[in-house]
Design a protein around this motif. Structure first.
Motif, PDB file in Angstrom:
ATOM      1  N   LYS A 556       0.812  -1.218   0.000  1.00  0.00           N
ATOM      2  CA  LYS A 556       0.000   0.000   0.000  1.00  0.00           C
ATOM      3  C   LYS A 556       0.847   1.271   0.000  1.00  0.00           C
ATOM      4  N   PRO A 557       1.960   1.334   0.768  1.00  0.00           N
ATOM      5  CA  PRO A 557       2.798   2.548   0.715  1.00  0.00           C
ATOM      6  C   PRO A 557       3.430   2.791  -0.658  1.00  0.00           C
ATOM      7  N   LEU A 558       3.431   1.779  -1.508  1.00  0.00           N
ATOM      8  CA  LEU A 558       4.024   1.929  -2.836  1.00  0.00           C
ATOM      9  C   LEU A 558       3.015   2.406  -3.873  1.00  0.00           C
ATOM     10  N   LEU A 651      12.347   0.174  -1.956  1.00  0.00           N
ATOM     11  CA  LEU A 651      12.741   1.534  -1.575  1.00  0.00           C
ATOM     12  C   LEU A 651      12.539   2.517  -2.731  1.00  0.00           C
ATOM     13  N   ALA A 652      12.907   2.100  -3.942  1.00  0.00           N
ATOM     14  CA  ALA A 652      12.758   2.984  -5.097  1.00  0.00           C
ATOM     15  C   ALA A 652      11.290   3.293  -5.359  1.00  0.00           C
ATOM     16  N   CYS A 657       6.476   6.860  -5.186  1.00  0.00           N
ATOM     17  CA  CYS A 657       5.056   7.020  -4.864  1.00  0.00           C
ATOM     18  C   CYS A 657       4.829   8.120  -3.826  1.00  0.00           C
ATOM     19  N   GLN A 658       5.573   8.073  -2.735  1.00  0.00           N
ATOM     20  CA  GLN A 658       5.362   9.048  -1.671  1.00  0.00           C
ATOM     21  C   GLN A 658       5.772  10.463  -2.098  1.00  0.00           C
ATOM     22  N   SER A 659       6.772  10.562  -2.976  1.00  0.00           N
ATOM     23  CA  SER A 659       7.150  11.882  -3.502  1.00  0.00           C
ATOM     24  C   SER A 659       6.034  12.468  -4.342  1.00  0.00           C
ATOM     25  N   LEU A 673       7.742  11.112   5.998  1.00  0.00           N
ATOM     26  CA  LEU A 673       8.608  10.159   6.688  1.00  0.00           C
ATOM     27  C   LEU A 673       9.071   9.052   5.740  1.00  0.00           C
ATOM     28  N   GLY A 674       8.141   8.546   4.922  1.00  0.00           N
ATOM     29  CA  GLY A 674       8.492   7.485   3.973  1.00  0.00           C
ATOM     30  C   GLY A 674       9.554   7.932   2.990  1.00  0.00           C
ATOM     31  N   VAL A 675       9.400   9.146   2.430  1.00  0.00           N
ATOM     32  CA  VAL A 675      10.387   9.674   1.478  1.00  0.00           C
ATOM     33  C   VAL A 675      11.719   9.906   2.174  1.00  0.00           C
ATOM     34  N   ALA A 676      11.673  10.465   3.380  1.00  0.00           N
ATOM     35  CA  ALA A 676      12.903  10.760   4.115  1.00  0.00           C
ATOM     36  C   ALA A 676      13.692   9.488   4.410  1.00  0.00           C
ATOM     37  N   ILE A 677      12.981   8.437   4.839  1.00  0.00           N
ATOM     38  CA  ILE A 677      13.660   7.165   5.144  1.00  0.00           C
ATOM     39  C   ILE A 677      14.314   6.598   3.886  1.00  0.00           C
ATOM     40  N   GLY A 678      13.555   6.597   2.788  1.00  0.00           N
ATOM     41  CA  GLY A 678      14.087   6.068   1.536  1.00  0.00           C
ATOM     42  C   GLY A 678      15.309   6.834   1.063  1.00  0.00           C
TER      43      GLY A 678
END
Length: 706
Positions: A556-558, A651-652, A657-659, A673-678
């Protein structure tokens, strides 16, 4: 029985000659204990003549698996005659191996290949003078046009081959070799004295470790070597190499006449632009954009539209429906045939026109000589990022299929570079992944020509970034190997070669659709039509939805947290083409217009692009994983590779997606947070320097069982 060994540099035309001499009488396997291909065959019309096609090598120093295999076969197997295939367009480089073959003392025939190309280049080799200088039979041939092959065959099957004296080098070197021969006499056979004397002088580890010498003889040889190094002021390996090149220079100077030494050819002028340090990469990007634009957006896309909308959208399903109803076939069987087999396999076959056009374009680039320049250009880039230039060849082959791309890594001498290339090769978009590229770009980005070629460059970026990161780890730390290749002259592509290239790969794709994908679609249809109680139900109550829904939270986060996409992703492990056919089946095999609407309603544009990136970079199909395991020779390495690929893909896709969510303006702190972690993980791998521990090379190789 006459045993003939074909030996020569890579790309000298040796395999073409082997095929011409043996025809269909060939046997292919692997050398015992080594993942290097072994090709043998019987000479046409002479069944008592066995020809062994040795791997393409540049020397008899046992650094690469190919060199080890060739040397062991020549020294231990002692063929009746060696046919040394020499690329006449690059005489200096090829003669270095010739001298080493002569040093074995085995009967040898020098077959100077590509004499037809020499004439076009304005060059002429005086073969009689070259034969006199070398002291061995020399014949000019063209393996491609089969010129003088009958004469070569007669020379091969002669009962007695001309004896020759060994190449004579510097008097001081000859004196040292003679004294080493005296120390070896009685330990090795007289016929091998010259070869072993040179190898002892070169301080060849294999010879020093395997030839049983008493301490007195060993110390005498060591003293001779120390004295020679003082006299020459150089290391023994360089002394021998320089002596060989001096000998070669004399042969070339007296044998070859080049009428165009001071004339710029058309290829030279083109290369001034195509391989220019500034222009080379932009030109390559433009060329690949054009290739994908023609393949996906225009000619190939038009062909796929007809196959999808007309052939498998109307003609085949409608005809099958009428026939099945007239035969009173059970409704469940009709569903299997129409929705499962025709719908699923048809969804894959719809991309055949795009694949055929893609390989037609790539065939033109390869046949005209441009792809060799791409390898040269990419070598400069790869070396900056700690990758071997030789890695580009497997990557290029993988654009057709990952399996032969993985197998072609055997040409990489460094074990670490070879293993890393195996791990990275499947990042490239193969023909199977082209179906996903075609679906996503055609459905979600119909007017954006950058989407399809971007998949190619994302694969390249994954390779480069992984090279930077992995070279910092203990598993892959070390110097990269140099990449040497001959750039062929540009020429007009041969129509038959290009058509054959495209046809063979398209047929292979169709055969895969008719076997693996056919079986997969039967299974997918079954899972999407029945529940766990073996009752025929709707898609929403099926086993496939239940299984796919388990993984929805993970993806789902992707941006594709939908059971249709999750099921398709796992089906793609069998064959990447299954991704598209599975989605088609899970949506009930609707018409193309309805299918496009369903796709647009279930996924956002960047969610779909994220799906594309994930499947582009994640674990490859089972066939490629099997090839990786075979080449690694260790299931732990295979698990490392698959795990790394899947993690990088996740990760890619997460960052993409989050960006996109953040850029749309409707985001939460979780998206940031998701983009920052990646990004932090990527930055850590690329920027943070971790000094590799120094490991003794021999102990590391021994640990890995090499």
């Amino acid at each position: 029985m006459i045993n003939v060994a074909l030996a020569g540099n890579a790309n000298c035309g040796k395999t073409t000659l082997f095929n011409a001499l043996t025809g269909a009488n060939q046997f292919v396997g692997n050398w015992p204990g080594v993942t290097v291909e072994k090709k043998s065959g019987r000479l046409k019309k002479h069944k008592d003549v066995v020809i062994q096609d040795l791997p393409g090598i540049y020397s008899l120093s046992p650094y690469s698996p190919e060199e080890v295999v060739s040397r062991r076969y020549l020294i231990d197997g002692r063929p009746d005659v060696i046919v040394n295939v020499i690329d006449g367009t690059n005489l200096e480089r090829n003669l270095y191996l010739t001298l080493q073959l002569m040093e074995t003392g085995l009967p040898i025939i020098c077959a100077v290949n590509m004499v037809d190309l020499l004439k076009k280049q304005g060059k002429h080799i005086n073969l009689k003078k070259m034969e006199y200088l070398l002291g061995v039979p020399v014949i000019g041939i063209s393996a491609l046009k089969k010129t003088n092959l009958d004469v070569l065959i007669d020379m091969m099957i002669e009962e007695k081959h001309k004896e020759y004296s060994f190449p004579k080098y510097d008097d001081r070197l000859e004196s040292a070799l003679s004294m080493i021969e005296d120390q070896l006499r009685g330990v090795v056979s007289d016929e091998d004295l010259r070869f072993y004397a040179i190898k002892f002088f070169e301080q060849d580890d294999d010879v020093w470790g395997n030839v049983a010498l008493d301490s007195t003889r060993r110390s005498e040889i060591e003293e001779l070597i120390k004295t020679a190094e003082k006299v020459f002021g150089d290391e023994t390996g360089s002394i021998v190499a320089n002596a060989r090149y001096d000998f070669i220079a004399r042969v070339v100077d007296m044998s070859i006449v080049n009428e165009k030494d001071f004339v710029m050819t058309a290829s030279d002028y083109v290369d001034m632009v195509v391989t220019n340090r500034i222009l080379a990469l932009p030109i390559f990007v433009l060329v690949m954009w054009l290739v994908y634009y023609i393949s996906i957006q225009t000619i190939g896309g038009a062909g796929s539209d007809w196959v999808n909308d007309v052939l498998f959208g109307e003609l085949v399903p409608d005809t099958a429906t009428v026939l099945l109803k007239s035969w009173h076939v059970a409704s469940w069987m009709q569903g299997l045939i129409i929705d499962g087999i025709i719908g699923g396999v048809g969804a894959v076959l719809g991309f055949v026109p795009q694949i055929a056009v893609l390989f037609l374009c790539l065939g033109i680039l390869e046949d005209c000589g441009y792809m060799a320049r791409v390898a040269f250009v990419m070598d400069r880039i790869f070396h900056r990022f700690n990758l071997s230039g030789k890695s580009f060849i497997p990557l290029l082959i993988s654009t057709g299929c990952g399996v032969p791309g993985i197998m072609s890594t055997r040409t990489i001498e460094s074990e670490k570079d070879r293993k890393m290339t195996i791990m990275l090769t499947t990042f490239m978009p193969c023909s199977a992944k082209l179906t996903i590229i075609g679906l996503i770009s055609g459905t979600f980005f119909p007017h954006q020509s950058w989407v399809a070629p971007s998949a190619y460059f994302i694969g390249m970026a994954a390779v480069v970034c992984s090279g930077i990161f992995l070279k910092k780890t203990q598993l892959f730390a070390g110097e990269t190997q140099p990449f040497v290749m001959e750039l062929p002259a540009y020429h007009l592509p041969k129509v038959l070669n290009i058509l054959r290239y495209s046809y063979e790969r398209s047929i292979a794709f169709i055969q895969k659709a008719g076997t693996i994908i056919f079986a997969s679609m039967v299974l997918i249809w079954f899972l999407s039509s029945f529940n766990f109680k073996m009752q025929m139900v709707s898609q929403q109550e099926s086993m496939l939805k239940t299984i796919g829904s388990i993984f929805v939270p993970i993806f789902k986060p992707l941006g594709f947290g939908d059971w249709h996409a999750c099921a398709a992703g796992f089906a793609g492990l069998i064959a990447k083409e299954n991704c598209i056919s599975t989605i088609q089946v899970t949506f009930g095999n609707p018409s193309n217009a309805v299918f496009d609407k369903l796709m647009l309603s279930h996924f956002s544009s960047f969610g779909a692009y994220s799906f594309l990136v994930f499947n582009l970079l994640c674990a490859p199909c089972f066939a490629a994983i099997s090839a990786m395991n075979k080449e690694f020779g260790d299931y732990k390495w295979t698990l490392r590779a698959v795990g790394y690929q899947t993690l990088l893909a996740y990760l890619a896709a997460l960052v993409i997606c989050q960006s996109s969510v953040i850029l749309s303006g409707s985001y939460t702190w979780l998206n940031v947070l998701g983009v920052a972690i990646g990004i932090l993980i990527f930055a850590y791998g690329l920027v943070i320097k971790r000094p590799a521990k120094t490991v003794d090379a021999e102990s590391q190789l021994a640990k890995e069982g090499i």
